[in-house]
Design a protein around this motif. Structure first.
Motif, mmCIF file in Angstrom:
data_model
loop_
_atom_site.group_PDB
_atom_site.id
_atom_site.type_symbol
_atom_site.label_atom_id
_atom_site.label_comp_id
_atom_site.label_asym_id
_atom_site.label_seq_id
_atom_site.Cartn_x
_atom_site.Cartn_y
_atom_site.Cartn_z
ATOM 1 N N ILE A 69 -98.918 38.374 -32.386
ATOM 2 C CA ILE A 69 -99.110 37.793 -31.049
ATOM 3 C C ILE A 69 -97.824 37.129 -30.565
ATOM 4 O O ILE A 69 -97.408 37.316 -29.416
ATOM 5 C CB ILE A 69 -100.290 36.794 -31.079
ATOM 6 C CG1 ILE A 69 -101.617 37.555 -31.240
ATOM 7 C CG2 ILE A 69 -100.298 35.920 -29.823
ATOM 8 C CD1 ILE A 69 -102.793 36.668 -31.614
ATOM 9 N N THR A 70 -97.181 36.384 -31.443
ATOM 10 C CA THR A 70 -95.935 35.696 -31.082
ATOM 11 C C THR A 70 -94.841 36.693 -30.731
ATOM 12 O O THR A 70 -94.088 36.487 -29.777
ATOM 13 C CB THR A 70 -95.473 34.781 -32.233
ATOM 14 O OG1 THR A 70 -96.507 33.821 -32.490
ATOM 15 C CG2 THR A 70 -94.181 34.061 -31.893
ATOM 16 N N LEU A 71 -94.754 37.771 -31.486
ATOM 17 C CA LEU A 71 -93.745 38.779 -31.206
ATOM 18 C C LEU A 71 -93.926 39.355 -29.797
ATOM 19 O O LEU A 71 -92.962 39.507 -29.049
ATOM 20 C CB LEU A 71 -93.797 39.892 -32.250
ATOM 21 C CG LEU A 71 -92.719 40.958 -32.144
ATOM 22 C CD1 LEU A 71 -91.333 40.350 -32.336
ATOM 23 C CD2 LEU A 71 -92.963 42.039 -33.166
ATOM 24 N N TYR A 72 -95.162 39.657 -29.426
ATOM 25 C CA TYR A 72 -95.417 40.148 -28.073
ATOM 26 C C TYR A 72 -95.017 39.109 -27.032
ATOM 27 O O TYR A 72 -94.445 39.439 -25.999
ATOM 28 C CB TYR A 72 -96.894 40.501 -27.877
ATOM 29 C CG TYR A 72 -97.265 41.881 -28.340
ATOM 30 C CD1 TYR A 72 -96.824 43.004 -27.649
ATOM 31 C CD2 TYR A 72 -98.068 42.067 -29.454
ATOM 32 C CE1 TYR A 72 -97.170 44.283 -28.062
ATOM 33 C CE2 TYR A 72 -98.429 43.336 -29.873
ATOM 34 C CZ TYR A 72 -97.973 44.438 -29.173
ATOM 35 O OH TYR A 72 -98.317 45.696 -29.582
ATOM 36 N N TRP A 73 -95.347 37.842 -27.289
ATOM 37 C CA TRP A 73 -95.050 36.795 -26.313
ATOM 38 C C TRP A 73 -93.539 36.559 -26.182
ATOM 39 O O TRP A 73 -93.009 36.545 -25.075
ATOM 40 C CB TRP A 73 -95.758 35.487 -26.665
ATOM 41 C CG TRP A 73 -95.457 34.437 -25.646
ATOM 42 C CD1 TRP A 73 -94.571 33.408 -25.752
ATOM 43 C CD2 TRP A 73 -95.986 34.360 -24.327
ATOM 44 N NE1 TRP A 73 -94.530 32.701 -24.592
ATOM 45 C CE2 TRP A 73 -95.395 33.260 -23.694
ATOM 46 C CE3 TRP A 73 -96.913 35.121 -23.613
ATOM 47 C CZ2 TRP A 73 -95.693 32.892 -22.396
ATOM 48 C CZ3 TRP A 73 -97.216 34.752 -22.315
ATOM 49 C CH2 TRP A 73 -96.608 33.653 -21.723
ATOM 50 N N LEU A 74 -92.869 36.379 -27.305
ATOM 51 C CA LEU A 74 -91.447 36.038 -27.253
ATOM 52 C C LEU A 74 -90.582 37.171 -26.696
ATOM 53 O O LEU A 74 -89.541 36.917 -26.096
ATOM 54 C CB LEU A 74 -90.944 35.623 -28.636
ATOM 55 C CG LEU A 74 -91.548 34.334 -29.206
ATOM 56 C CD1 LEU A 74 -91.011 34.082 -30.601
ATOM 57 C CD2 LEU A 74 -91.292 33.149 -28.284
ATOM 58 N N THR A 75 -91.003 38.398 -26.911
ATOM 59 C CA THR A 75 -90.229 39.535 -26.419
ATOM 60 C C THR A 75 -90.741 40.055 -25.075
ATOM 61 O O THR A 75 -90.163 40.994 -24.521
ATOM 62 C CB THR A 75 -90.245 40.684 -27.443
ATOM 63 O OG1 THR A 75 -91.610 41.098 -27.647
ATOM 64 C CG2 THR A 75 -89.605 40.264 -28.755
ATOM 65 N N ASN A 76 -91.832 39.465 -24.604
ATOM 66 C CA ASN A 76 -92.418 39.859 -23.319
ATOM 67 C C ASN A 76 -92.706 41.364 -23.282
ATOM 68 O O ASN A 76 -92.380 42.055 -22.322
ATOM 69 C CB ASN A 76 -91.515 39.451 -22.159
ATOM 70 C CG ASN A 76 -92.235 39.507 -20.818
ATOM 71 O OD1 ASN A 76 -93.462 39.411 -20.764
ATOM 72 N ND2 ASN A 76 -91.488 39.661 -19.748
ATOM 73 N N THR A 77 -93.326 41.873 -24.356
ATOM 74 C CA THR A 77 -93.551 43.314 -24.460
ATOM 75 C C THR A 77 -95.016 43.727 -24.400
ATOM 76 O O THR A 77 -95.320 44.914 -24.547
ATOM 77 C CB THR A 77 -92.929 43.860 -25.759
ATOM 78 O OG1 THR A 77 -93.394 43.092 -26.867
ATOM 79 C CG2 THR A 77 -91.417 43.840 -25.685
ATOM 80 N N ALA A 78 -95.932 42.808 -24.160
ATOM 81 C CA ALA A 78 -97.340 43.207 -24.029
ATOM 82 C C ALA A 78 -97.514 44.159 -22.852
ATOM 83 O O ALA A 78 -98.274 45.124 -22.922
ATOM 84 C CB ALA A 78 -98.231 41.978 -23.864
ATOM 85 N N GLU A 79 -96.788 43.894 -21.789
ATOM 86 C CA GLU A 79 -96.888 44.756 -20.607
ATOM 87 C C GLU A 79 -96.418 46.169 -20.908
ATOM 88 O O GLU A 79 -97.077 47.148 -20.559
ATOM 89 C CB GLU A 79 -96.086 44.179 -19.452
ATOM 90 C CG GLU A 79 -96.178 45.020 -18.199
ATOM 91 C CD GLU A 79 -95.391 44.429 -17.054
ATOM 92 O OE1 GLU A 79 -95.039 45.222 -16.158
ATOM 93 O OE2 GLU A 79 -95.125 43.223 -17.037
ATOM 94 N N SER A 80 -95.287 46.310 -21.567
ATOM 95 C CA SER A 80 -94.795 47.656 -21.850
ATOM 96 C C SER A 80 -95.699 48.366 -22.861
ATOM 97 O O SER A 80 -95.852 49.589 -22.796
ATOM 98 C CB SER A 80 -93.347 47.619 -22.343
ATOM 99 O OG SER A 80 -93.238 46.868 -23.530
#
Length: 159
Positions: A69-80
């Protein structure tokens, strides 16, 4: 259509196809803005898409889930990550023929488990087919030993 778990896929696919920013920053009306909203969104997916009877802590540790979850948040990659569904929303079930050696492992809680006959039409050189005893959409994450063994079995065919 036993190969597609209708209870697990259609709603999320429809949401991601029509609203690819769903579950990611910036704010969308579907979930609260911020890391807590995104964490809730992803945690729910772990519950639904793992082979865990909606108890993801039975296959993933809290630290593993929080790391993801943190990886998605910190890299802002949930959208992609979600954009894939939108970009492929017009893809039909007509397979594109692939002629290189292919291996397929079906995990029981994955929402797309095609019949072997379909795979054989798409993969002219299907050399490995197996149904794993456990695992879901995140098979490599939730069942790393099972996943690694499947990769190893496929690779051994070429030794």
């Amino acid at each position: 259509m036993e190969w597609l778990d209708q209870a697990r896929v259609p709603r999320i696919s429809r949401v991601r196809i029509t609203r690819p920013r769903f579950g990611s920053r910036p704010y969308t009306p579907e979930i609260p803005c911020g890391p807590v909203g995104q964490a809730a969104w992803i945690y729910e997916k772990f519950g639904i898409w793992t082979d865990s009877d909606r108890n993801p802590e039975s296959v993933l540790t809290m630290d593993e889930m929080l790391d993801d979850i943190t990886l998605y948040w910190l890299t802002n990659t949930a959208e992609s990550a979600a954009r894939f569904y939108w970009e492929n929303s017009d893809v039909t079930m007509n397979a594109v023929r692939i002629d290189v050696p292919m291996g397929v492992t079906l995990f029981p809680k994955e929402f797309y488990t095609p019949p072997r006959a379909w795979a054989e039409k798409a993969f002219s050189n299907l050399v490995y087919w197996n149904k794993a005893g456990r695992g879901g959409h995140f098979a490599a994450f939730e069942q790393p030993k099972v996943f690694a063994e499947e990769v190893r079995r496929f690779g051994e065919l070429f030794r």
